[in-house]
Structures are given as C-alpha cells and as structure tokens.
Design an enzyme around this catalytic site. Structure first.
Site, PDB file in Angstrom:
ATOM      1  N   SER A  69       0.795  -1.233   0.000  1.00  0.00           N
ATOM      2  CA  SER A  69       0.000   0.000   0.000  1.00  0.00           C
ATOM      3  C   SER A  69       0.823   1.275   0.000  1.00  0.00           C
ATOM      4  O   SER A  69       0.260   2.372  -0.062  1.00  0.00           O
ATOM      5  CB  SER A  69      -0.957   0.024   1.196  1.00  0.00           C
ATOM      6  OG  SER A  69      -2.176  -0.593   0.851  1.00  0.00           O
ATOM      7  N   LYS A  72      -0.090   3.743  -2.731  1.00  0.00           N
ATOM      8  CA  LYS A  72      -1.081   4.817  -2.645  1.00  0.00           C
ATOM      9  C   LYS A  72      -0.433   6.190  -2.465  1.00  0.00           C
ATOM     10  O   LYS A  72      -1.081   7.213  -2.698  1.00  0.00           O
ATOM     11  CB  LYS A  72      -2.075   4.535  -1.528  1.00  0.00           C
ATOM     12  CG  LYS A  72      -2.935   3.284  -1.783  1.00  0.00           C
ATOM     13  CD  LYS A  72      -3.976   3.093  -0.697  1.00  0.00           C
ATOM     14  CE  LYS A  72      -4.821   1.854  -0.962  1.00  0.00           C
ATOM     15  NZ  LYS A  72      -4.115   0.600  -0.622  1.00  0.00           N
ATOM     16  N   SER A 129      -6.606   3.325   3.893  1.00  0.00           N
ATOM     17  CA  SER A 129      -5.897   2.624   2.813  1.00  0.00           C
ATOM     18  C   SER A 129      -6.876   1.824   1.961  1.00  0.00           C
ATOM     19  O   SER A 129      -6.638   0.659   1.619  1.00  0.00           O
ATOM     20  CB  SER A 129      -4.808   1.706   3.373  1.00  0.00           C
ATOM     21  OG  SER A 129      -3.863   1.375   2.386  1.00  0.00           O
ATOM     22  N   LYS A 232       2.964   6.468   5.265  1.00  0.00           N
ATOM     23  CA  LYS A 232       2.155   5.369   4.715  1.00  0.00           C
ATOM     24  C   LYS A 232       2.671   4.039   5.212  1.00  0.00           C
ATOM     25  O   LYS A 232       3.878   3.836   5.290  1.00  0.00           O
ATOM     26  CB  LYS A 232       2.191   5.403   3.190  1.00  0.00           C
ATOM     27  CG  LYS A 232       1.166   4.494   2.534  1.00  0.00           C
ATOM     28  CD  LYS A 232      -0.219   5.088   2.612  1.00  0.00           C
ATOM     29  CE  LYS A 232      -1.319   4.121   2.219  1.00  0.00           C
ATOM     30  NZ  LYS A 232      -1.600   3.115   3.236  1.00  0.00           N
TER      31      LYS A 232
END
Length: 350
Positions: A69, A72, A129, A232
C-alpha cells in the site's frame, strides 16, 4: 655507568605505560548490534536527513521490493497534481466502477454506481488505505483505465528520479511486476511534502467520518514517538510489513523507510530504533552496527550499509547495492492502512 641503569629502567617503564594508555584511548568502540525484524531477502531500509538529503543509514536501499500500500503515496501524488491543475476539486464526485468495487479489503465497500467526493477519497486512502477508492481514483484520472493510470504513475516516478519503481495498479494489491525500492519511497515521501505542503493536514489524521460512521486508521507510529507524523504503511504477504514515515522535531527532519518486517509492531520498534540512532551524536563517525536478521545470529552488514552523503536526486549518487532477489512467494494477503508528512528540497517539481 652503573648509576645510569636504574634511570634507564625507569624511562623504559614510563614509555611502556604511555604506550598502554595510548592504546586504550585509541581503541575502536565496541561494535553495536541492530536487531532487524525481517528476513534478509525482504529487508530494505533507509534513513535520510530531509533537510540536507544526506543518507544516514541504508541497507539494500536500491534493491527491488514489493511496495504494497505504499503504492497509494503515488496515487495521492497524482490526485494532488490534478487538484493543483484544476482538473478536480475537493467536491468533485468520483464514480466507483464494478472493477473498483470488487477490490479485496481493506476498502469502504462501495456498490456500482456510487460516487465519492475527492476530499473523502483522500482521507479514505490516507487513513483507511481503501483499495476500492484508490482504484476508482486511478480509473478517473486514467481516463477510465487503471492500466493507463499505472503507466502514468510509472512515468511520474521516473520524472522524480525513482529509477527502480514500476507500478501496475493504483492500490498496491499483489502484482509480480509492481516493484519499488526503499530509496525510491524516500524520494517520493520527500517529493510529496515539498510539492504539496498545503495538503499535508490530511496525513496527520488517524480517523475520519464517512456516511455517519467513524473510520479509524491503524498507523500506530502516530502518537508513539514525539515528532513522528506518519506517511504510509503497507502489507502483502510477499512484501512483509512496510512503512514510510517522517520525524520532524527539535530542528531535525528525517525520512525513514523500512520494508519487509515480520510484524507491524516489530516494524514500528525498528523505525523507532533507527530514529534514535540517527538522532544520536556524531552519527557520521559512528561505527556501523552488525545486523541480526529475524531468526539469525548477528551477521556482518551487507553491501550498501555504509552511509553516503548523497543518495537522492540533485546530489552525487551513492554506490548502488547489488539487487537481491524479490520475494518468491505468491502474495495473497492485502495492504493495510496509514498516514503522513515529510520534507526536503533537492527534488524536481515537474
């Protein structure tokens, strides 16, 4: 002549004592050991002084890993660019297609035909997320095609100096061709903060309201260490637990990337240890720690361990570490959530 012998003996003894003292004061400090909560084929890390671009610590920082992730971060970068250009506003409604709605968790569980405003979409990607939202954003910005958007993401990565990164989707779900490096993720974190400081209020949020319900994130680094403001997190089975985070306090600003940890808690412990190490006195002159990988005895540092004075665009390149094998196990688990805020100059803004 005889009276000179005791004097000579005293001089010899004095010289011996001085030599011993000198030897003690110049001896190398004992070697430190750094516990690494990851297998060596998955682990990669880098710590960058975001104010100067100096690399303070790196291991396998140019070896390709799966981003999960962390992907992202680039989806958000592209969305922030679209906002800056006027292509979208915070109120723009983004449609959710069948393809987007069908993404595995973590997600907000949209149905076909529903829409989400850009402001909520940003929060959904940052805090939750949400994979369905990331894909919907990718399709919207990619002219209806997530594949086209992934190509745009890769092109943007190249323009930022992220030479080891290839994107295949907008959310970070498993794809053998979707790879990055710890160094590239540090570059992206710094670029996000430099280019879009006006949007970084999003990255300090640990929850948000959506459809009357409180949606919580789980970046446990927020609030754990003073000065840590997140960026993140991510996880798929093939990658292990990843994180890009920033520390900004007392005149020091660091970007920390850790990839491949066995658990989220161990990853967070390791990030904290790297921050403490990097804030210590005379870090540039400190001896390199030996790495104790997960399930192993202490070992010598692998290539790429030595800190360099560069490593980021705009500065002389650091020696490249040899690429290690990507995790060979097929990925089946899904990314997890997060937050953010980093910084540094030195980066192109196109």
């Amino acid at each position: 002549m005889p009276p000179t012998f005791p004097l000579l003996q005293k001089l010899i003894a004095l010289l011996a004592v001085l030599a011993l003292v000198a030897g003690c004061t110049t001896a190398a400090p004992p070697e430190s050991v750094l516990a690494v909560p990851a297998q060596p084929q998955k682990y990669a890390a880098i710590v960058v002084d975001a104010s100067t671009g100096k690399t303070l610590f790196e291991v396998n920082s140019r070896s390709q890993r799966y981003p999960a992730s962390l992907t992202k971060m680039m989806t958000l970068y592209m969305l922030f660019e679209a906002m800056e250009s006027g292509r979208v506003t915070k109120e723009t409604r983004i449609p959710v297609s069948d393809h987007a709605a069908s993404q595995p968790p973590t997600k907000l569980r949209f149905r076909r035909g529903e829409t989400i405003d850009v402001d909520s979409a940003i929060r959904a990607m940052v805090v939750k997320s949400a994979n369905d939202v990331a894909v919907a954003v990718g399709e919207y910005l990619g002219g209806g095609s997530e594949d086209q958007f992934a190509a745009m993401m890769t092109a943007k990565a190249r323009s930022l100096g992220m030479s080891g990164t290839n994107f295949r989707n907008a959310c970070g779900l498993p794809d053998d061709g979707q790879v990055t490096t710890a160094r590239d993720m540090a570059v992206l974190g710094m670029a996000l903060e430099k280019r879009f400081p006006q949007h970084f209020h999003y990255f300090s949020e640990s929850d948000f309201m959506f459809r009357g319900k409180l949606v919580r994130g789980h970046n446990d680094m927020l609030g754990r260490v003073r000065g840590v403001d997140g960026i993140k997190t991510g996880y798929i089975r093939a990658s292990g637990y990843n994180i890009v985070t920033s520390y900004n306090a007392d005149g020091r600003h660091l970007i920390v990337v850790v990839m491949g940890a066995d658990t989220a808690r161990q990853r967070n412990d390791h990030v904290e240890a790297l921050i403490q190490r990097s804030l210590g006195p005379a870090i540039a002159d400190a001896g390199q720690p030996r790495l104790m990988y997960s399930g192993q005895q202490p070992a010598s540092p692998p290539p790429g361990m030595t800190p360099s004075d560069s490593g980021l665009p705009g500065l002389p390149p650091s020696p490249a570490a040899p690429a290690s094998a990507q995790p060979g196990q097929p990925a089946s688990d899904f990314p997890s959530p997060d937050l953010a805020s980093p910084g540094a100059p030195l980066l192109p803004t196109q």
